[in-house]
Design an enzyme around this catalytic site. Sequence first.
Site, PDB file in Angstrom:
ATOM      1  N   GLY A 289       0.763  -1.245   0.000  1.00 58.23           N
ATOM      2  CA  GLY A 289       0.000   0.000   0.000  1.00 58.23           C
ATOM      3  C   GLY A 289       0.789   1.287   0.000  1.00 58.23           C
ATOM      4  O   GLY A 289       0.195   2.362  -0.160  1.00 58.23           O
ATOM      5  N   GLU A 327       3.952  -6.382   1.792  1.00 64.09           N
ATOM      6  CA  GLU A 327       3.669  -6.767   0.393  1.00 64.09           C
ATOM      7  C   GLU A 327       3.660  -5.559  -0.542  1.00 64.09           C
ATOM      8  O   GLU A 327       2.624  -5.227  -1.121  1.00 64.09           O
ATOM      9  CB  GLU A 327       2.304  -7.458   0.325  1.00 64.09           C
ATOM     10  CG  GLU A 327       2.199  -8.708   1.160  1.00 64.09           C
ATOM     11  CD  GLU A 327       0.771  -9.270   1.195  1.00 64.09           C
ATOM     12  OE1 GLU A 327      -0.183  -8.550   0.832  1.00 64.09           O
ATOM     13  OE2 GLU A 327       0.623 -10.416   1.595  1.00 64.09           O
ATOM     14  N   GLY A 329       3.853  -3.432  -3.834  1.00 62.05           N
ATOM     15  CA  GLY A 329       3.756  -3.651  -5.277  1.00 62.05           C
ATOM     16  C   GLY A 329       4.185  -2.379  -5.979  1.00 62.05           C
ATOM     17  O   GLY A 329       5.310  -2.253  -6.476  1.00 62.05           O
ATOM     18  N   ARG A 330       3.288  -1.401  -5.945  1.00 64.78           N
ATOM     19  CA  ARG A 330       3.491  -0.139  -6.647  1.00 64.78           C
ATOM     20  C   ARG A 330       4.827   0.531  -6.306  1.00 64.78           C
ATOM     21  O   ARG A 330       5.536   1.000  -7.190  1.00 64.78           O
ATOM     22  CB  ARG A 330       2.353   0.796  -6.243  1.00 64.78           C
ATOM     23  CG  ARG A 330       2.273   2.087  -7.012  1.00 64.78           C
ATOM     24  CD  ARG A 330       1.226   3.023  -6.380  1.00 64.78           C
ATOM     25  NE  ARG A 330       0.014   2.367  -5.995  1.00 64.78           N
ATOM     26  CZ  ARG A 330      -1.112   2.357  -6.712  1.00 64.78           C
ATOM     27  NH1 ARG A 330      -1.170   2.979  -7.855  1.00 64.78           N
ATOM     28  NH2 ARG A 330      -2.190   1.732  -6.258  1.00 64.78           N
ATOM     29  N   CYS A 394     -11.938   4.960 -28.948  1.00 65.35           N
ATOM     30  CA  CYS A 394     -13.188   5.573 -29.396  1.00 65.35           C
ATOM     31  C   CYS A 394     -14.123   5.903 -28.250  1.00 65.35           C
ATOM     32  O   CYS A 394     -15.253   5.396 -28.203  1.00 65.35           O
ATOM     33  CB  CYS A 394     -13.869   4.634 -30.373  1.00 65.35           C
ATOM     34  SG  CYS A 394     -12.927   4.528 -31.885  1.00 65.35           S
ATOM     35  N   GLU A 395     -13.662   6.671 -27.306  1.00 64.11           N
ATOM     36  CA  GLU A 395     -14.576   7.239 -26.327  1.00 64.11           C
ATOM     37  C   GLU A 395     -13.940   8.459 -25.674  1.00 64.11           C
ATOM     38  O   GLU A 395     -12.711   8.548 -25.550  1.00 64.11           O
ATOM     39  CB  GLU A 395     -15.013   6.200 -25.294  1.00 64.11           C
ATOM     40  CG  GLU A 395     -13.921   5.597 -24.458  1.00 64.11           C
ATOM     41  CD  GLU A 395     -14.495   4.606 -23.446  1.00 64.11           C
ATOM     42  OE1 GLU A 395     -14.815   3.490 -23.865  1.00 64.11           O
ATOM     43  OE2 GLU A 395     -14.636   4.968 -22.258  1.00 64.11           O
ATOM     44  N   TYR A 423       0.770  -1.289 -12.515  1.00 65.26           N
ATOM     45  CA  TYR A 423      -0.637  -1.295 -12.928  1.00 65.26           C
ATOM     46  C   TYR A 423      -0.842  -0.641 -14.294  1.00 65.26           C
ATOM     47  O   TYR A 423      -1.916  -0.109 -14.574  1.00 65.26           O
ATOM     48  CB  TYR A 423      -1.512  -0.640 -11.850  1.00 65.26           C
ATOM     49  CG  TYR A 423      -1.346  -1.283 -10.479  1.00 65.26           C
ATOM     50  CD1 TYR A 423      -1.736  -2.600 -10.262  1.00 65.26           C
ATOM     51  CD2 TYR A 423      -0.749  -0.591  -9.423  1.00 65.26           C
ATOM     52  CE1 TYR A 423      -1.559  -3.207  -9.019  1.00 65.26           C
ATOM     53  CE2 TYR A 423      -0.575  -1.192  -8.170  1.00 65.26           C
ATOM     54  CZ  TYR A 423      -0.980  -2.493  -7.986  1.00 65.26           C
ATOM     55  OH  TYR A 423      -0.803  -3.102  -6.760  1.00 65.26           O
TER      56      TYR A 423
HETATM   57  N1  LLP Z   1      -1.289  -6.960  -0.933  1.00 62.94           N
HETATM   58  C1  LLP Z   1      -2.589  -7.085  -1.224  1.00 62.94           C
HETATM   59  C2  LLP Z   1      -3.366  -8.089  -0.515  1.00 62.94           C
HETATM   60  C3  LLP Z   1      -3.191  -6.263  -2.179  1.00 62.94           C
HETATM   61  O1  LLP Z   1      -4.491  -6.400  -2.450  1.00 62.94           O
HETATM   62  C4  LLP Z   1      -2.410  -5.306  -2.870  1.00 62.94           C
HETATM   63  C5  LLP Z   1      -2.998  -4.445  -3.892  1.00 62.94           C
HETATM   64  C6  LLP Z   1      -1.041  -5.216  -2.550  1.00 62.94           C
HETATM   65  C7  LLP Z   1      -0.508  -6.057  -1.581  1.00 62.94           C
HETATM   66  C8  LLP Z   1      -0.110  -4.253  -3.224  1.00 62.94           C
HETATM   67  O2  LLP Z   1      -0.465  -2.949  -2.992  1.00 62.94           O
HETATM   68  P1  LLP Z   1       0.510  -1.759  -3.484  1.00 62.94           P
HETATM   69  O3  LLP Z   1       1.785  -1.836  -2.660  1.00 62.94           O
HETATM   70  O4  LLP Z   1       0.760  -1.948  -4.914  1.00 62.94           O
HETATM   71  O5  LLP Z   1      -0.291  -0.559  -3.193  1.00 62.94           O
HETATM   72  N2  LLP Z   1      -5.028  -1.239  -9.855  1.00 62.94           N
HETATM   73  C9  LLP Z   1      -4.919  -0.312  -8.760  1.00 62.94           C
HETATM   74  C10 LLP Z   1      -4.246  -0.904  -7.556  1.00 62.94           C
HETATM   75  C11 LLP Z   1      -4.968  -2.103  -6.987  1.00 62.94           C
HETATM   76  C12 LLP Z   1      -4.242  -2.664  -5.810  1.00 62.94           C
HETATM   77  C13 LLP Z   1      -4.872  -3.904  -5.345  1.00 62.94           C
HETATM   78  N3  LLP Z   1      -4.198  -4.573  -4.274  1.00 62.94           N
HETATM   79  C14 LLP Z   1      -4.158   0.931  -9.226  1.00 62.94           C
HETATM   80  O6  LLP Z   1      -3.750   0.995 -10.382  1.00 62.94           O
HETATM   81  O7  LLP Z   1      -4.009   1.872  -8.474  1.00 62.94           O
END
Ligand code: LLP
Length: 465
Positions: A289, A327, A329-330, A394-395, A423
């Site tokens: 997050g 965890e 990601g981003r 096309c939108e 993402y």
């Molecule tokens: N762990 C779990 C259980 C999650 O559901 C997620 C993200 C993460 C870790 C990683 O979160 P991060 O560190 O990336 O914030 N498509 C959306 C983001 C959806 C995130 C869903 N879960 C966007 O483009 O902002």
Amino acid sequence: MPGDWAGCARVLTPLTRRLPKFPAIITGMAIAETSLSHVYPLGARLNAHGVLELGGCDALQLAREFGTPAYIVVEDDLRERARAYIAAGRAAGHEDLAVVYASKASACTALLRLFAQEGLWCDVASGGELHLALAGGFPPERLLMHGNAKSLDELRAALRHRLGLIVIDNFDEIERLALLVGEGELAGGSDRVARAAGGIAQPVLIRATPDVRGDTHEKISTGQANSKFGFGMEEVPEAIRRVRAIAGLELQGIHAHVGSQLLELEPFRRAAQQLSQLGVFPTWDLGGGLGVAYTASQHPPSIEDYVGAVVGAAREYLGEHSRLLIEPGRSLTANAGVTLYTVESVKRNVSTWVGVDGGMSDNLRPMLYDASYEAEVVDRFGGDTPCVLAGKHCESGDVIVREALLDNPRPGDVIVTPVTGAYGHAMANNYNGVPRPPIIFCSGGDARVVVRRESFDDLNLRDVA
Ligand code: LLP
């Protein structure tokens, strides 16, 4: 890679310097290369000719060689951020911190391989992500499976590969796992995954919804009570009781994920405080997050501050000696990547509409979450013409940047939008039959295709009639 940022603690503190309005081109004098704001990949700069350079590669040449749209990823940036996470864990004095890459952010094999080499764990949220993570070389014991609607096949695969952890989301999943690890017909004859019989129990976590809300878009907020994810706090004791009654499962602890793109640390602390009501466990997973800067005015906490805060909260509320998982990601991939587009048309009516060769097929985030991005012409940074950077779909909703300031854009110009390393490719699609872009890794002045561009023939590949 340029040695100027190789040590990295320094570069992970966001560079706050704003670009000059125009690149510093001073004729007849040594020209200082201009470093860019912290939204760009580490080491990105304008070269002596005022052209964007990424991983030592000239962005105009990248566009020429690989075509556009293209995702450009600076390999060393990924590596340095992974290392920053591990180093931050050490600096915070945690003996047992696992950094689990949330592969939903970007799951291309080359990137997964790199994170596997750096010693990260990986979280997968589907059978497909499990397939990709294994292809990327993650050992199964460093994999963790999520999902609020895991299929029997996904659970079977998780058990068969003996994943490090399965994160249980709901009561139906407990029943399914009970059947799969036991004598259940659900698993069916020879397909049965009888772990208990072999005396090896599958390690699991229970996902709790801590009833904590962070300040983020509602579509990516998960920790509130009315969430599709996890057990409500009041349900967790029953979930614990049921899991502990199953010999083939070994309950290691609790998981929670408050939400994504969080720019403050307080929600992580509150989540740990809430979870402490649930008891004492050998493992806690506080999810991902940490937010990133999409525009130069955003200043998210550094990786070091985030890890320090999470470790501190875990120590305060969850016990000194438990294993801790996070965890991200981003925050591992977003700023490492940019997208290059080519301008196809410029139209002036109420606004100046700059139409490029990609859009909502390669970046859905502006459309789904009203996400803001910056844009520049790669060889004329610092423009001041207010433009709408529009995609080719096309939108009318297909707008990538609503308020871009570009330098007199014209057809043929190459445009960069930074912060598309998370993402972007992960949510890419074929709307309007647009093939998905390639992923190009850059490092030390070399560029290589790690995911090729889709072809028109790929669009028919699955047709059977
Ligand atoms: N762990 C779990 C259980 C999650 O559901 C997620 C993200 C993460 C870790 C990683 O979160 P991060 O560190 O990336 O914030 N498509 C959306 C983001 C959806 C995130 C869903 N879960 C966007 O483009 O902002």
